[in-house]
Design an enzyme around this catalytic site. Structure first.
Site, short mmCIF file in Angstrom:
data_model
loop_
_atom_site.label_atom_id
_atom_site.label_comp_id
_atom_site.label_asym_id
_atom_site.label_seq_id
_atom_site.Cartn_x
_atom_site.Cartn_y
_atom_site.Cartn_z
N LYS A 1 0.82 -1.22 0.00
CA LYS A 1 0.00 0.00 0.00
C LYS A 1 0.86 1.28 0.00
O LYS A 1 2.07 1.22 0.28
CB LYS A 1 -0.92 -0.03 1.22
N TYR B 1 -12.35 -2.60 -3.92
CA TYR B 1 -12.79 -2.84 -2.54
C TYR B 1 -14.31 -2.89 -2.42
O TYR B 1 -14.83 -2.67 -1.32
CB TYR B 1 -12.24 -1.74 -1.64
N ASN C 1 -1.92 0.07 6.88
CA ASN C 1 -1.41 -1.21 7.41
C ASN C 1 -0.49 -1.92 6.42
O ASN C 1 -0.31 -3.12 6.46
CB ASN C 1 -2.55 -2.10 7.90
N HIS D 1 -2.04 -5.58 1.64
CA HIS D 1 -3.34 -6.27 1.49
C HIS D 1 -3.05 -7.65 0.92
O HIS D 1 -2.12 -7.81 0.11
CB HIS D 1 -4.24 -5.49 0.51
N GLU E 1 -9.14 -11.00 -7.64
CA GLU E 1 -8.22 -9.88 -7.43
C GLU E 1 -7.03 -9.94 -8.39
O GLU E 1 -6.55 -8.92 -8.86
CB GLU E 1 -7.75 -9.88 -5.96
P1 CMP Z 1 -7.24 -4.78 3.77
O1 CMP Z 1 -6.74 -6.13 4.10
O2 CMP Z 1 -6.64 -4.07 2.63
O3 CMP Z 1 -8.83 -4.85 3.55
C1 CMP Z 1 -9.68 -3.76 3.80
C2 CMP Z 1 -9.00 -2.65 4.54
O4 CMP Z 1 -9.85 -1.75 5.20
C3 CMP Z 1 -8.14 -3.22 5.63
O5 CMP Z 1 -7.02 -3.88 5.08
C4 CMP Z 1 -7.82 -1.96 6.47
O6 CMP Z 1 -6.67 -1.29 6.01
C5 CMP Z 1 -9.04 -1.06 6.16
N1 CMP Z 1 -9.82 -0.74 7.36
C6 CMP Z 1 -10.05 0.48 7.82
N2 CMP Z 1 -10.81 0.44 8.94
C7 CMP Z 1 -11.08 -0.85 9.16
C8 CMP Z 1 -11.82 -1.54 10.18
N3 CMP Z 1 -12.44 -0.89 11.17
N4 CMP Z 1 -11.89 -2.89 10.10
C9 CMP Z 1 -11.27 -3.56 9.10
N5 CMP Z 1 -10.55 -2.95 8.12
C10 CMP Z 1 -10.45 -1.61 8.15
#
Ligand code: CMP
Length: 135
Positions: free
Chosen positions: A11, A51, A114, A117, A128
């Protein structure tokens, strides 16, 4: 054990901090082969499409803005149980809850930033990969 392919995204927060090679080396050390990799910058519309499973979530808009805020690296990883193996290497969604030495524990900044993904199922991995690597 079965050989699988999964999609991984590095990311914007991690690309910006020059962590691409560090993260790739974690995959390689753990027997995930990087079959394909490209650095791209997607639009907010593309992020919203990617998403769309999260479209009912309160964080959807922010999530799509974030993924399109800067360059990302998308990769196809291949290996035994690649989906589960990648998710174990990534750690919990929230870096604060991630296990020691996972990518999100090492590099994640927050639940939004984070760093990575990874597809969560065989079905989503196929979709994906197709999304980013259609010919
Ligand atoms: P990712 O695995 O990319 O999938 C969806 C993303 O939403 C997740 O990582 C997080 O970075 C983001 N996200 C933001 N807020 C939340 C939340 N409360 N719970 C889960 N995912 C979140």
């Amino acid at each position: 054990m079965s050989k699988e392919r999964t999609l991984s995204i590095i990311k914007p927060d991690a690309v910006e901090r020059n962590l691409v090679e560090n993260i790739k080396s974690i995959f390689i050390k753990n027997n995930l082969i990087i079959q394909d990799s490209k650095k791209i910058h997607i639009t907010k519309d593309e992020a919203s499409e990617f998403y769309k499973v999260h479209q009912s979530k309160p964080f959807y808009n922010e999530l799509c803005s974030y993924l399109s805020s800067g360059p990302i690296v998308v990769m196809i990883l291949e290996g035994e149980n690649a989906i589960k193996s990648n998710r174990k290497l990534m750690g919990a969604t929230n870096p604060k809850e991630a296990e020691e030495n996972t990518i999100r524990k090492l590099y994640g900044i927050s639940i939004d930033k984070n760093s990575v993904h990874g597809s969560d199922s065989l079905e989503n991995a196929k979709k994906e990969i197709e999304f980013f690597f259609k010919n």
